[in-house]
Motif scaffolding. Structure first.
Motif, PDB file in Angstrom:
ATOM      1  N   ASN A   1       0.847  -1.197   0.000  1.00  0.00           N
ATOM      2  CA  ASN A   1       0.000   0.000   0.000  1.00  0.00           C
ATOM      3  C   ASN A   1       0.880   1.244   0.000  1.00  0.00           C
ATOM      4  N   PRO A   2       1.225   1.745  -1.181  1.00  0.00           N
ATOM      5  CA  PRO A   2       2.103   2.915  -1.266  1.00  0.00           C
ATOM      6  C   PRO A   2       1.476   4.195  -0.731  1.00  0.00           C
ATOM      7  N   ASP A   3       0.178   4.188  -0.500  1.00  0.00           N
ATOM      8  CA  ASP A   3      -0.508   5.379   0.016  1.00  0.00           C
ATOM      9  C   ASP A   3      -0.571   5.415   1.537  1.00  0.00           C
ATOM     10  N   TYR A   4      -0.144   4.334   2.176  1.00  0.00           N
ATOM     11  CA  TYR A   4      -0.183   4.312   3.638  1.00  0.00           C
ATOM     12  C   TYR A   4       0.836   5.301   4.197  1.00  0.00           C
ATOM     13  N   SER A   5       0.413   6.104   5.156  1.00  0.00           N
ATOM     14  CA  SER A   5       1.212   7.255   5.602  1.00  0.00           C
ATOM     15  C   SER A   5       2.287   6.928   6.639  1.00  0.00           C
ATOM     16  N   TYR A   6       2.219   5.755   7.266  1.00  0.00           N
ATOM     17  CA  TYR A   6       3.101   5.516   8.400  1.00  0.00           C
ATOM     18  C   TYR A   6       3.843   4.177   8.295  1.00  0.00           C
ATOM     19  N   PRO A   7       4.496   3.905   7.178  1.00  0.00           N
ATOM     20  CA  PRO A   7       5.126   2.588   7.006  1.00  0.00           C
ATOM     21  C   PRO A   7       6.282   2.322   7.969  1.00  0.00           C
ATOM     22  N   SER A   8       7.085   3.324   8.278  1.00  0.00           N
ATOM     23  CA  SER A   8       8.205   3.106   9.207  1.00  0.00           C
ATOM     24  C   SER A   8       7.702   2.830  10.613  1.00  0.00           C
ATOM     25  N   SER A   9       6.689   3.580  11.028  1.00  0.00           N
ATOM     26  CA  SER A   9       6.127   3.377  12.362  1.00  0.00           C
ATOM     27  C   SER A   9       5.482   2.004  12.477  1.00  0.00           C
ATOM     28  N   LEU A  10       4.800   1.579  11.432  1.00  0.00           N
ATOM     29  CA  LEU A  10       4.168   0.257  11.455  1.00  0.00           C
ATOM     30  C   LEU A  10       5.229  -0.837  11.483  1.00  0.00           C
ATOM     31  N   ALA A  11       6.284  -0.672  10.689  1.00  0.00           N
ATOM     32  CA  ALA A  11       7.348  -1.672  10.642  1.00  0.00           C
ATOM     33  C   ALA A  11       8.036  -1.811  11.997  1.00  0.00           C
ATOM     34  N   SER A  12       8.387  -0.705  12.614  1.00  0.00           N
ATOM     35  CA  SER A  12       9.059  -0.779  13.916  1.00  0.00           C
ATOM     36  C   SER A  12       8.118  -1.292  15.000  1.00  0.00           C
ATOM     37  N   THR A  13       6.821  -1.006  14.850  1.00  0.00           N
ATOM     38  CA  THR A  13       5.839  -1.522  15.802  1.00  0.00           C
ATOM     39  C   THR A  13       5.758  -3.042  15.721  1.00  0.00           C
ATOM     40  N   VAL A  14       5.773  -3.585  14.516  1.00  0.00           N
ATOM     41  CA  VAL A  14       5.733  -5.041  14.348  1.00  0.00           C
ATOM     42  C   VAL A  14       6.959  -5.689  14.986  1.00  0.00           C
ATOM     43  N   ILE A  15       8.132  -5.156  14.707  1.00  0.00           N
ATOM     44  CA  ILE A  15       9.374  -5.791  15.153  1.00  0.00           C
ATOM     45  C   ILE A  15       9.562  -5.664  16.660  1.00  0.00           C
ATOM     46  N   ASP A  16       9.428  -4.454  17.193  1.00  0.00           N
ATOM     47  CA  ASP A  16       9.593  -4.286  18.639  1.00  0.00           C
ATOM     48  C   ASP A  16       8.379  -4.823  19.393  1.00  0.00           C
ATOM     49  N   GLY A  17       7.197  -4.628  18.812  1.00  0.00           N
ATOM     50  CA  GLY A  17       5.986  -5.088  19.478  1.00  0.00           C
ATOM     51  C   GLY A  17       5.922  -6.592  19.606  1.00  0.00           C
ATOM     52  N   SER A  18       6.447  -7.307  18.626  1.00  0.00           N
ATOM     53  CA  SER A  18       6.408  -8.764  18.704  1.00  0.00           C
ATOM     54  C   SER A  18       7.274  -9.265  19.862  1.00  0.00           C
ATOM     55  N   LEU A  19       8.401  -8.622  20.106  1.00  0.00           N
ATOM     56  CA  LEU A  19       9.221  -8.979  21.270  1.00  0.00           C
ATOM     57  C   LEU A  19       8.424  -8.761  22.550  1.00  0.00           C
ATOM     58  N   HIS A  20       7.705  -7.649  22.598  1.00  0.00           N
ATOM     59  CA  HIS A  20       6.919  -7.325  23.788  1.00  0.00           C
ATOM     60  C   HIS A  20       5.786  -8.331  23.985  1.00  0.00           C
ATOM     61  N   GLN A  21       5.134  -8.729  22.897  1.00  0.00           N
ATOM     62  CA  GLN A  21       4.046  -9.702  23.006  1.00  0.00           C
ATOM     63  C   GLN A  21       4.555 -11.062  23.469  1.00  0.00           C
ATOM     64  N   HIS A  22       5.735 -11.454  22.992  1.00  0.00           N
ATOM     65  CA  HIS A  22       6.334 -12.704  23.478  1.00  0.00           C
ATOM     66  C   HIS A  22       6.643 -12.600  24.976  1.00  0.00           C
ATOM     67  N   PHE A  23       7.096 -11.422  25.399  1.00  0.00           N
ATOM     68  CA  PHE A  23       7.373 -11.202  26.825  1.00  0.00           C
ATOM     69  C   PHE A  23       6.093 -11.286  27.643  1.00  0.00           C
ATOM     70  N   LEU A  24       5.045 -10.595  27.183  1.00  0.00           N
ATOM     71  CA  LEU A  24       3.771 -10.616  27.904  1.00  0.00           C
ATOM     72  C   LEU A  24       3.192 -12.022  27.965  1.00  0.00           C
ATOM     73  N   LYS A  25       3.300 -12.737  26.868  1.00  0.00           N
ATOM     74  CA  LYS A  25       2.786 -14.115  26.826  1.00  0.00           C
ATOM     75  C   LYS A  25       3.441 -14.981  27.905  1.00  0.00           C
ATOM     76  N   GLN A  26       4.730 -14.731  28.161  1.00  0.00           N
ATOM     77  CA  GLN A  26       5.467 -15.527  29.142  1.00  0.00           C
ATOM     78  C   GLN A  26       5.248 -15.052  30.580  1.00  0.00           C
ATOM     79  N   HIS A  27       5.051 -13.730  30.761  1.00  0.00           N
ATOM     80  CA  HIS A  27       5.097 -13.176  32.117  1.00  0.00           C
ATOM     81  C   HIS A  27       3.825 -12.452  32.563  1.00  0.00           C
ATOM     82  N   PHE A  28       3.066 -11.885  31.626  1.00  0.00           N
ATOM     83  CA  PHE A  28       1.862 -11.124  31.973  1.00  0.00           C
ATOM     84  C   PHE A  28       0.710 -11.543  31.057  1.00  0.00           C
TER      85      PHE A  28
END
Length: 223
Positions: A170-197
């Motif tokens: 989607n070349p019209d999407y306005s926030y590709p960098s923010s979405l990309a970093s959210t996926v990468i860092d957020g997935s680490l956080h979700q794995h952490f929450l799954k294990q601990h919270f």
């Protein structure tokens, strides 16, 4: 993919280490047992004295490879993201844009399995370190200078690769960098929450972070 990876050497920015640990048996033992010890005691309790005792070597010998435990963590983080990047490139090669993005999300968010191509590194233990400690590699007062010095170039390159895949869908999407970093860092956080919270995440034994981020990304790009 396995045959290709077996011929690869993971490249880490030279400025992170004093001497390349891949250049000697001692260096590889420092990395191998550094991962074991960091996984066991955590970054805050980790010391080179403890690592030296574990590998049966003087603490001073470790300083010949790394200036500090912070630099060792930077090395391990860079190695991890370079290892992920190789998988990302190989597994998404020649796919159509939507399929490429879907596969990329899988590679970046899935549960890690041990890679026999690198015998001195346990990727499962290293993944746990990244989940628990990765933010400590850049949440420091020196982060801006270290960023200028190229310490985070591989980590950022992985995010840019995912951003480009988002743009291709989607070349019209306005926030590709923010979405990309959210996926990468957020997935680490979700794995952490799954294990601990577990009470504050929907990820569990039958819902993976991969499923969540595929849903998030494609609903975001098509809304």
């Amino acid at each position: 993919m396995d045959s290709l990876l077996s011929n690869l050497k993971i490249a880490v920015p030279e400025q992170i280490y004093v001497k390349d640990p891949e250049s000697s048996a001692l260096g590889k033992r420092i990395v191998e047992h550094g991962i074991i010890l960091l996984d066991q005691v955590g970054f805050d309790s980790f010391t080179f004295k403890k690592l030296g005792h574990l590998i049966g070597s003087n603490e001073s010998s470790i300083y010949r490879y790394f200036e500090s435990k912070h630099k060792l963590l930077l090395y391990l983080s860079s190695w991890y993201w370079a290892w992920v990047e190789y998988q990302l490139v190989i597994e998404t090669h020649n796919l159509a844009p939507k399929d490429k993005l879907e596969k990329a999300i899988t590679v970046l968010t899935r549960t890690v399995k041990e890679d026999s191509n690198f015998s001195h590194i346990n990727e499962i233990n290293l993944n746990r370190i990244i989940i628990n400690e990765n933010s400590k590699s850049f949440l420091t007062k020196e982060v801006d200078q270290e960023n200028k010095d190229g310490y985070f170039v591989i980590y950022k390159r992985v995010i840019h690769r995912l951003k480009d895949m988002i743009n291709a869908v989607n070349p019209d999407y306005s926030y590709p960098s923010s979405l990309a970093s959210t996926v990468i860092d957020g997935s680490l956080h979700q794995h952490f929450l799954k294990q601990h919270f577990s009470s504050i995440t929907d990820c569990c034994t039958h819902v993976t972070p991969t499923e969540f981020y595929k849903d998030l990304v494609f609903n975001t790009l098509t809304s």
